[in-house]
Design an enzyme around this catalytic site. Structure first.
Site, mmCIF file in Angstrom:
data_model
loop_
_atom_site.group_PDB
_atom_site.id
_atom_site.type_symbol
_atom_site.label_atom_id
_atom_site.label_comp_id
_atom_site.label_asym_id
_atom_site.label_seq_id
_atom_site.Cartn_x
_atom_site.Cartn_y
_atom_site.Cartn_z
ATOM 1 N N TYR A 167 -60.495 18.584 27.208
ATOM 2 C CA TYR A 167 -59.713 18.862 25.993
ATOM 3 C C TYR A 167 -59.970 17.841 24.881
ATOM 4 C CZ TYR A 167 -55.676 19.956 23.054
ATOM 5 O OH TYR A 167 -54.862 20.277 21.992
ATOM 6 N N LYS A 171 -61.882 18.585 21.057
ATOM 7 C CA LYS A 171 -61.289 18.376 19.733
ATOM 8 C C LYS A 171 -62.135 17.386 18.917
ATOM 9 C CE LYS A 171 -57.756 21.186 20.262
ATOM 10 N NZ LYS A 171 -57.705 22.476 19.560
HETATM 11 N N1 NAP Z 1 -49.023 21.434 21.747
HETATM 12 C C1 NAP Z 1 -49.557 20.294 21.330
HETATM 13 O O1 NAP Z 1 -49.034 19.199 21.591
HETATM 14 C C2 NAP Z 1 -50.823 20.315 20.517
HETATM 15 C C3 NAP Z 1 -51.246 19.101 19.954
HETATM 16 C C4 NAP Z 1 -52.403 19.087 19.209
HETATM 17 C C5 NAP Z 1 -53.115 20.253 19.038
HETATM 18 N N2 NAP Z 1 -52.683 21.420 19.595
HETATM 19 C C6 NAP Z 1 -53.461 22.620 19.353
HETATM 20 O O2 NAP Z 1 -52.641 23.601 18.751
HETATM 21 C C7 NAP Z 1 -53.191 24.892 18.990
HETATM 22 C C8 NAP Z 1 -52.068 25.821 19.461
HETATM 23 O O3 NAP Z 1 -51.640 25.364 20.723
HETATM 24 P P1 NAP Z 1 -50.125 25.490 21.246
HETATM 25 O O4 NAP Z 1 -49.685 24.124 21.590
HETATM 26 O O5 NAP Z 1 -49.330 26.313 20.323
HETATM 27 O O6 NAP Z 1 -50.379 26.236 22.640
HETATM 28 P P2 NAP Z 1 -49.877 27.643 23.235
HETATM 29 O O7 NAP Z 1 -48.428 27.829 23.003
HETATM 30 O O8 NAP Z 1 -50.428 27.665 24.620
HETATM 31 O O9 NAP Z 1 -50.638 28.709 22.314
HETATM 32 C C9 NAP Z 1 -52.034 28.874 22.410
HETATM 33 C C10 NAP Z 1 -52.389 30.183 21.741
HETATM 34 O O10 NAP Z 1 -53.819 30.344 21.808
HETATM 35 C C11 NAP Z 1 -54.053 31.641 22.343
HETATM 36 N N3 NAP Z 1 -55.373 31.739 22.973
HETATM 37 C C12 NAP Z 1 -55.870 31.045 24.014
HETATM 38 N N4 NAP Z 1 -57.111 31.472 24.299
HETATM 39 C C13 NAP Z 1 -57.403 32.460 23.412
HETATM 40 C C14 NAP Z 1 -58.508 33.307 23.193
HETATM 41 N N5 NAP Z 1 -59.620 33.244 23.959
HETATM 42 N N6 NAP Z 1 -58.460 34.198 22.164
HETATM 43 C C15 NAP Z 1 -57.364 34.282 21.381
HETATM 44 N N7 NAP Z 1 -56.259 33.542 21.564
HETATM 45 C C16 NAP Z 1 -56.295 32.637 22.572
HETATM 46 C C17 NAP Z 1 -52.924 31.877 23.323
HETATM 47 O O11 NAP Z 1 -52.830 33.253 23.650
HETATM 48 P P3 NAP Z 1 -52.239 33.757 25.083
HETATM 49 O O12 NAP Z 1 -50.747 33.832 24.928
HETATM 50 O O13 NAP Z 1 -52.880 35.107 25.233
HETATM 51 O O14 NAP Z 1 -52.663 32.773 26.118
HETATM 52 C C18 NAP Z 1 -51.764 31.388 22.463
HETATM 53 O O15 NAP Z 1 -51.413 32.357 21.506
HETATM 54 C C19 NAP Z 1 -54.312 24.686 20.001
HETATM 55 O O16 NAP Z 1 -55.564 24.660 19.338
HETATM 56 C C20 NAP Z 1 -54.014 23.315 20.573
HETATM 57 O O17 NAP Z 1 -55.153 22.679 21.084
HETATM 58 C C21 NAP Z 1 -51.547 21.473 20.325
#
Ligand code: NAP
Length: 254
Positions: A167, A171
């Site tokens: 991961y 990034k």
């Molecule tokens: N949470 C944190 O602390 C954090 C911090 C920094 C960055 N981020 C980034 O923020 C972004 C959103 O993450 P989140 O925390 O909101 O996680 P999340 O709640 O797990 O949401 C991830 C989303 O991505 C979708 N997804 C995964 N694989 C996909 C694919 N092949 N095609 C289309 N959609 C796909 C998932 O769909 P499904 O429901 O179908 O799985 C879900 O809608 C990510 O890029 C993550 O790396 C998160």
């Protein structure tokens, strides 16, 4: 007046859903990308209920690891709207790969397919539509854990986190991808930036984060709505420092 059109990938939950909700609240037409039809339809319903009449929120089938799906989404947006103003490459995954010495290439490939190659595929599919907009914005949802400067700074809380490979390095790659798209597009009105949501409680980390999804969406919304004098080619978002304020925002080092 022509509507502003935004596509958010992975918008059915978490930070992506909140980004769609907040852009929709500004009167922007939100196209909620989701790979699963049932989850996408439910997100569209929830967005419409929340935003009320007059707001436009539509589900777009989009699996970012599937080239055909990306092309079909671009074709649909072209037929429906003729252009795209905002692309938020939000979809992302994390795997429990363990420390670097125990990380297999399968885990690396799985994460890179979505977090790295998926962003390139979707961006290239959407660029012809983005170039037709008067001033398009591309937001790549990255992370502070991809900032090599931050994670190697002993004073940063990030330096205390366990070492992982798939991961964080995905990034870091996304950060360079952002910088290079920004360079290619620097003589155009298109701005390309990377967002740091901060450590946000979502399914991605089994809700261990200390920020809400709405707070996590702040950086994406800010970068998606930058004015003409805004920057391009930066990593911007939540600043996590030991003892610092919980709601500080700004540019992060690469
Ligand atoms: N949470 C944190 O602390 C954090 C911090 C920094 C960055 N981020 C980034 O923020 C972004 C959103 O993450 P989140 O925390 O909101 O996680 P999340 O709640 O797990 O949401 C991830 C989303 O991505 C979708 N997804 C995964 N694989 C996909 C694919 N092949 N095609 C289309 N959609 C796909 C998932 O769909 P499904 O429901 O179908 O799985 C879900 O809608 C990510 O890029 C993550 O790396 C998160």
């Amino acid at each position: 007046m022509t509507a502003t059109i935004a596509l958010i990938t992975g918008a059915n939950k978490g930070i992506g859903f909140e980004t769609a909700r907040r852009l929709g609240a500004r009167g922007i037409t939100v196209l909620a990308g989701a790979r699963d039809e049932a989850r996408g339809i439910e997100a569209e319903r929830a967005l419409r209920a929340d935003l009320g009449p007059g707001a436009e929120a539509r589900f777009v089938p989009l699996d970012v690891t599937d080239a055909k799906s990306a092309q079909e989404a671009a074709g649909w947006i072209e037929r429906e709207y003729g252009h795209l103003d905002i692309l938020v490459n939000n979809a992302g995954i994390a795997v429990r790969g363990g420390p670097p010495s125990e990380t297999g290439l399968d885990a690396m490939r799985e994460v890179y397919e979505t977090n790295v190659f998926g962003v390139i595929m979707v961006t290239n599919a959407m660029l012809p539509l983005l170039r037709r907009a008067p001033a398009a914005r591309i937001v790549n949802v990255s992370s502070e854990v991809g900032s090599i400067t931050s994670v190697t700074d002993p004073a940063s809380p990030l330096a205390q986190m366990p070492a992982g490979l798939a991961y964080p390095s995905s990034k870091s790659a996304l950060n360079m991808i952002t910088a290079m798209y920004a360079r290619e597009l620097r003589d155009t009105p298109v701005k390309v930036n990377a967002a740091n949501p901060g450590y946000t409680a979502t399914d991605l980390n089994r809700h261990s984060g200390f920020r809400s999804a709405a707070e996590g969406a702040e950086a994406s919304v800010h970068l998606a709505t930058l004015g003409p004098d805004g920057p391009s080619g930066i990593l911007w978002g939540h600043l996590w420092t030991a003892g610092g304020p919980a709601d500080a925002y700004g540019s992060l080092p690469w």
